[in-house]
Scaffold this motif. Sequence first.
Motif, PDB file in Angstrom:
ATOM      1  N   ASP A   1       0.853  -1.185   0.000  1.00  0.00           N
ATOM      2  CA  ASP A   1       0.000   0.000   0.000  1.00  0.00           C
ATOM      3  C   ASP A   1       0.894   1.242   0.000  1.00  0.00           C
ATOM      4  OD1 ASP A   1      -1.776   2.089   0.384  1.00  0.00           O
ATOM      5  OD2 ASP A   1      -2.855   1.123   2.031  1.00  0.00           O
ATOM      6  N   ALA A   2       1.094   1.797  -1.182  1.00  0.00           N
ATOM      7  CA  ALA A   2       2.003   2.932  -1.324  1.00  0.00           C
ATOM      8  C   ALA A   2       1.540   4.148  -0.533  1.00  0.00           C
ATOM      9  CB  ALA A   2       2.151   3.290  -2.799  1.00  0.00           C
ATOM     10  N   SER A   3       0.238   4.264  -0.331  1.00  0.00           N
ATOM     11  CA  SER A   3      -0.267   5.423   0.411  1.00  0.00           C
ATOM     12  C   SER A   3       0.061   5.340   1.901  1.00  0.00           C
ATOM     13  CB  SER A   3      -1.783   5.568   0.220  1.00  0.00           C
ATOM     14  OG  SER A   3      -2.470   4.504   0.839  1.00  0.00           O
ATOM     15  N   GLU A   4       0.489   4.176   2.368  1.00  0.00           N
ATOM     16  CA  GLU A   4       0.872   3.989   3.764  1.00  0.00           C
ATOM     17  C   GLU A   4       2.380   3.827   3.949  1.00  0.00           C
ATOM     18  OE1 GLU A   4      -1.194   4.134   6.391  1.00  0.00           O
ATOM     19  OE2 GLU A   4      -2.801   4.645   5.008  1.00  0.00           O
TER      20      GLU A   4
ATOM     21  N   ASP B   1       6.087   5.086   3.979  1.00  0.00           N
ATOM     22  CA  ASP B   1       6.763   6.373   4.167  1.00  0.00           C
ATOM     23  C   ASP B   1       7.612   6.787   2.967  1.00  0.00           C
ATOM     24  OD1 ASP B   1       5.620   6.782   6.632  1.00  0.00           O
ATOM     25  OD2 ASP B   1       7.326   5.984   7.749  1.00  0.00           O
ATOM     26  N   ARG B   2       8.135   5.819   2.202  1.00  0.00           N
ATOM     27  CA  ARG B   2       8.964   6.152   1.044  1.00  0.00           C
ATOM     28  C   ARG B   2       8.149   6.746  -0.099  1.00  0.00           C
ATOM     29  NH1 ARG B   2      11.204   0.217   0.401  1.00  0.00           N
ATOM     30  NH2 ARG B   2       9.017  -0.061   0.940  1.00  0.00           N
ATOM     31  N   PHE B   3       6.848   6.417  -0.142  1.00  0.00           N
ATOM     32  CA  PHE B   3       6.063   6.751  -1.326  1.00  0.00           C
ATOM     33  C   PHE B   3       4.809   7.569  -1.073  1.00  0.00           C
ATOM     34  CE2 PHE B   3       8.134   2.590  -2.031  1.00  0.00           C
ATOM     35  CZ  PHE B   3       9.036   2.989  -2.994  1.00  0.00           C
ATOM     36  N   LYS B   4       4.336   7.659   0.140  1.00  0.00           N
ATOM     37  CA  LYS B   4       3.012   8.234   0.379  1.00  0.00           C
ATOM     38  C   LYS B   4       2.873   9.693  -0.046  1.00  0.00           C
ATOM     39  CE  LYS B   4       3.716   8.996   5.344  1.00  0.00           C
ATOM     40  NZ  LYS B   4       3.230   8.538   6.651  1.00  0.00           N
ATOM     41  N   PHE B   5       3.974  10.413  -0.203  1.00  0.00           N
ATOM     42  CA  PHE B   5       3.914  11.798  -0.656  1.00  0.00           C
ATOM     43  C   PHE B   5       4.352  11.952  -2.117  1.00  0.00           C
ATOM     44  CE2 PHE B   5       4.579  12.184   3.972  1.00  0.00           C
ATOM     45  CZ  PHE B   5       3.397  12.841   4.276  1.00  0.00           C
ATOM     46  N   SER B   6       4.627  10.843  -2.778  1.00  0.00           N
ATOM     47  CA  SER B   6       5.084  10.887  -4.167  1.00  0.00           C
ATOM     48  C   SER B   6       3.943  11.238  -5.109  1.00  0.00           C
ATOM     49  CB  SER B   6       5.665   9.523  -4.561  1.00  0.00           C
ATOM     50  OG  SER B   6       5.944   9.499  -5.940  1.00  0.00           O
ATOM     51  N   ASP B   7       4.261  12.008  -6.138  1.00  0.00           N
ATOM     52  CA  ASP B   7       3.262  12.387  -7.135  1.00  0.00           C
ATOM     53  C   ASP B   7       2.657  11.190  -7.852  1.00  0.00           C
ATOM     54  OD1 ASP B   7       3.825  14.962  -6.427  1.00  0.00           O
ATOM     55  OD2 ASP B   7       4.501  15.608  -8.398  1.00  0.00           O
ATOM     56  N   VAL B   8       3.385  10.082  -7.978  1.00  0.00           N
ATOM     57  CA  VAL B   8       2.816   8.909  -8.652  1.00  0.00           C
ATOM     58  C   VAL B   8       1.813   8.176  -7.774  1.00  0.00           C
ATOM     59  CG1 VAL B   8       4.738   8.584 -10.261  1.00  0.00           C
ATOM     60  CG2 VAL B   8       4.769   7.420  -8.059  1.00  0.00           C
TER      61      VAL B   8
ATOM     62  N   PHE C   1      -1.248   9.019 -11.473  1.00  0.00           N
ATOM     63  CA  PHE C   1      -1.147   7.562 -11.543  1.00  0.00           C
ATOM     64  C   PHE C   1      -1.925   6.835 -10.450  1.00  0.00           C
ATOM     65  CE2 PHE C   1       2.875   9.002 -13.545  1.00  0.00           C
ATOM     66  CZ  PHE C   1       2.624   8.535 -14.822  1.00  0.00           C
ATOM     67  N   GLN C   2      -1.962   7.425  -9.244  1.00  0.00           N
ATOM     68  CA  GLN C   2      -2.669   6.818  -8.106  1.00  0.00           C
ATOM     69  C   GLN C   2      -2.195   5.374  -7.846  1.00  0.00           C
ATOM     70  OE1 GLN C   2      -5.280   8.341  -6.043  1.00  0.00           O
ATOM     71  NE2 GLN C   2      -4.292  10.124  -6.954  1.00  0.00           N
ATOM     72  N   ILE C   3      -0.881   5.154  -7.868  1.00  0.00           N
ATOM     73  CA  ILE C   3      -0.339   3.815  -7.639  1.00  0.00           C
ATOM     74  C   ILE C   3      -0.593   3.409  -6.195  1.00  0.00           C
ATOM     75  CG2 ILE C   3       1.777   2.460  -7.487  1.00  0.00           C
ATOM     76  CD1 ILE C   3       2.796   4.011  -9.910  1.00  0.00           C
ATOM     77  N   LYS C   4      -1.128   2.214  -6.034  1.00  0.00           N
ATOM     78  CA  LYS C   4      -1.419   1.664  -4.706  1.00  0.00           C
ATOM     79  C   LYS C   4      -0.448   0.513  -4.404  1.00  0.00           C
ATOM     80  CE  LYS C   4      -4.573   0.989  -1.316  1.00  0.00           C
ATOM     81  NZ  LYS C   4      -4.890   1.911  -0.283  1.00  0.00           N
ATOM     82  N   PHE C   5      -0.282  -0.382  -5.365  1.00  0.00           N
ATOM     83  CA  PHE C   5       0.560  -1.568  -5.211  1.00  0.00           C
ATOM     84  C   PHE C   5       1.700  -1.518  -6.219  1.00  0.00           C
ATOM     85  CE2 PHE C   5       1.744  -5.792  -6.677  1.00  0.00           C
ATOM     86  CZ  PHE C   5       2.065  -6.428  -5.498  1.00  0.00           C
ATOM     87  N   TYR C   6       2.867  -1.984  -5.799  1.00  0.00           N
ATOM     88  CA  TYR C   6       4.016  -2.076  -6.699  1.00  0.00           C
ATOM     89  C   TYR C   6       4.834  -3.291  -6.303  1.00  0.00           C
ATOM     90  CZ  TYR C   6       8.605  -1.151  -8.772  1.00  0.00           C
ATOM     91  OH  TYR C   6       9.792  -1.256  -9.475  1.00  0.00           O
ATOM     92  N   ALA C   7       5.242  -4.054  -7.294  1.00  0.00           N
ATOM     93  CA  ALA C   7       6.229  -5.120  -7.098  1.00  0.00           C
ATOM     94  C   ALA C   7       7.203  -5.028  -8.255  1.00  0.00           C
ATOM     95  CB  ALA C   7       5.562  -6.489  -7.052  1.00  0.00           C
ATOM     96  N   GLY C   8       8.469  -4.931  -7.929  1.00  0.00           N
ATOM     97  CA  GLY C   8       9.487  -4.802  -8.969  1.00  0.00           C
ATOM     98  C   GLY C   8      10.702  -5.643  -8.655  1.00  0.00           C
TER      99      GLY C   8
END
Length: 174
Positions: free
Chosen positions: A129-132, A134-141, A146-153
Motif C-alpha cells: 500500500d504505497a499510500s501507507e 513512508d517512502r512513497f506516500k507523498f510521491s506524485d505517482v 497515476f494513483q499507484i497503490k501496489f508495486y512489485a518490482g
Amino acid sequence: DARRPRGGSGSGSEEQDLDQELWDGDGAGLKNWHPLHTPAKIPENEEERLKTLEELEIIDTPHEEEFDIVCKIARQTFGAESAAVNFVDAETQWSKASEGIENECDGLDRDISFCSHAILSEDPLVVLDASEDDRFKFSDVVTGTFQIKFYAGAPLMILNEDDQTKYAVGTLCV
C-alpha cells in the motif's frame, strides 16, 4: 514555517522566505515535489551502474516484441493491471515495454520512480500500500495522476564484463 535565518546571527532582519530564496534566479533544476517526498538514495555503485546501462545501448530504442511478451506474461501471471520493463538512468525512468499502460511511465523523473528504489537491492521490492509507505506516500505517482497503490518490482541485474560485477539497471514490475 517557511522562514529561516540567513547568515550566522539568526536575527529577524536576516530572515528570508524560503520560497523566494528558491525561486531567485531562473528556477532551473528545481523540482515541484511534495516537501515531504524523499527520492530514493543513489546506489553506491552508480557510476559503474550507469556505465553498464549505457553499454547495453537500450535507452531510447523502440519497443521490441520480446520485452512486450515478458510484460504480458508478468501481467497474466500476477493478475496485475499492468506490467513494465523499465530502465533507470541518471535522471529518468525509461520504459522499454509495457502492458496495460501506454508508456505513461516513460520519461518519468527518477526522483518519483518506484523503480529507482527497486534498483537499490538485488531482491524484489514489494509495496502493498504505497499510500501507507513512508517512502512513497507523498510521491506524485501515488497522490497524483497515476494513483499507484501496489508495486512489485524485480531488479534487472546485468553482469558488467569489465569488472565481473552485477548491476541493477532497471526492473520488471507490476
